[in-house]
Design a protein around this motif. Sequence first.
Motif, PDB file in Angstrom:
ATOM      1  N   PHE A 251      31.112 -26.014  63.692  1.00 12.21           N
ATOM      2  CA  PHE A 251      30.216 -24.860  63.656  1.00 12.21           C
ATOM      3  C   PHE A 251      28.966 -25.127  64.493  1.00 12.21           C
TER       4      PHE A 251
ATOM      5  N   LYS B  25      34.774 -21.631  67.661  1.00 16.25           N
ATOM      6  CA  LYS B  25      35.238 -20.478  66.891  1.00 16.25           C
ATOM      7  C   LYS B  25      36.754 -20.521  66.802  1.00 16.25           C
TER       8      LYS B  25
ATOM      9  N   HIS C 152      31.004 -19.112  60.002  1.00 15.37           N
ATOM     10  CA  HIS C 152      30.714 -18.100  61.022  1.00 15.37           C
ATOM     11  C   HIS C 152      30.456 -16.737  60.383  1.00 15.37           C
ATOM     12  N   ARG C 153      31.251 -16.403  59.365  1.00 14.19           N
ATOM     13  CA  ARG C 153      31.086 -15.105  58.711  1.00 14.19           C
ATOM     14  C   ARG C 153      29.716 -15.017  58.028  1.00 14.19           C
TER      15      ARG C 153
ATOM     16  N   ASN D 154      26.975 -16.691  58.678  1.00 15.11           N
ATOM     17  CA  ASN D 154      25.821 -16.875  59.553  1.00 15.11           C
ATOM     18  C   ASN D 154      25.723 -15.856  60.667  1.00 15.11           C
ATOM     19  N   THR D 155      26.612 -14.881  60.699  1.00 18.03           N
ATOM     20  CA  THR D 155      26.519 -13.833  61.699  1.00 18.03           C
ATOM     21  C   THR D 155      26.092 -12.507  61.104  1.00 18.03           C
TER      22      THR D 155
END
Length: 76
Positions: free
Chosen positions: A14, A19, A71-72, A74-75
């Motif tokens: 990460f 990704k 990713h989910r 932190n986006t």
Amino acid sequence: RADKYSLLTAKKFFMAGKKVGFLKPYISAIGRFIAMYLLKKGFLDGWMGFKIAQISAQSNVVKYKELIRLHRENTH
């Protein structure tokens, strides 16, 4: 122990900006199992070889699912 290292690797990936897609955890797990059990001849160790290959495959699933989760979270 395997899950601990999987989570650490996911964080490392990460931070490096790696990704992955939705199917990556499962494709990677199948590849890992085949590599450990067949290509590296884990089957010669019987049940223990099977279990080691299985744990390694599950570890890959944990790693990539954690990366997807990071990713989910932190986006948004």
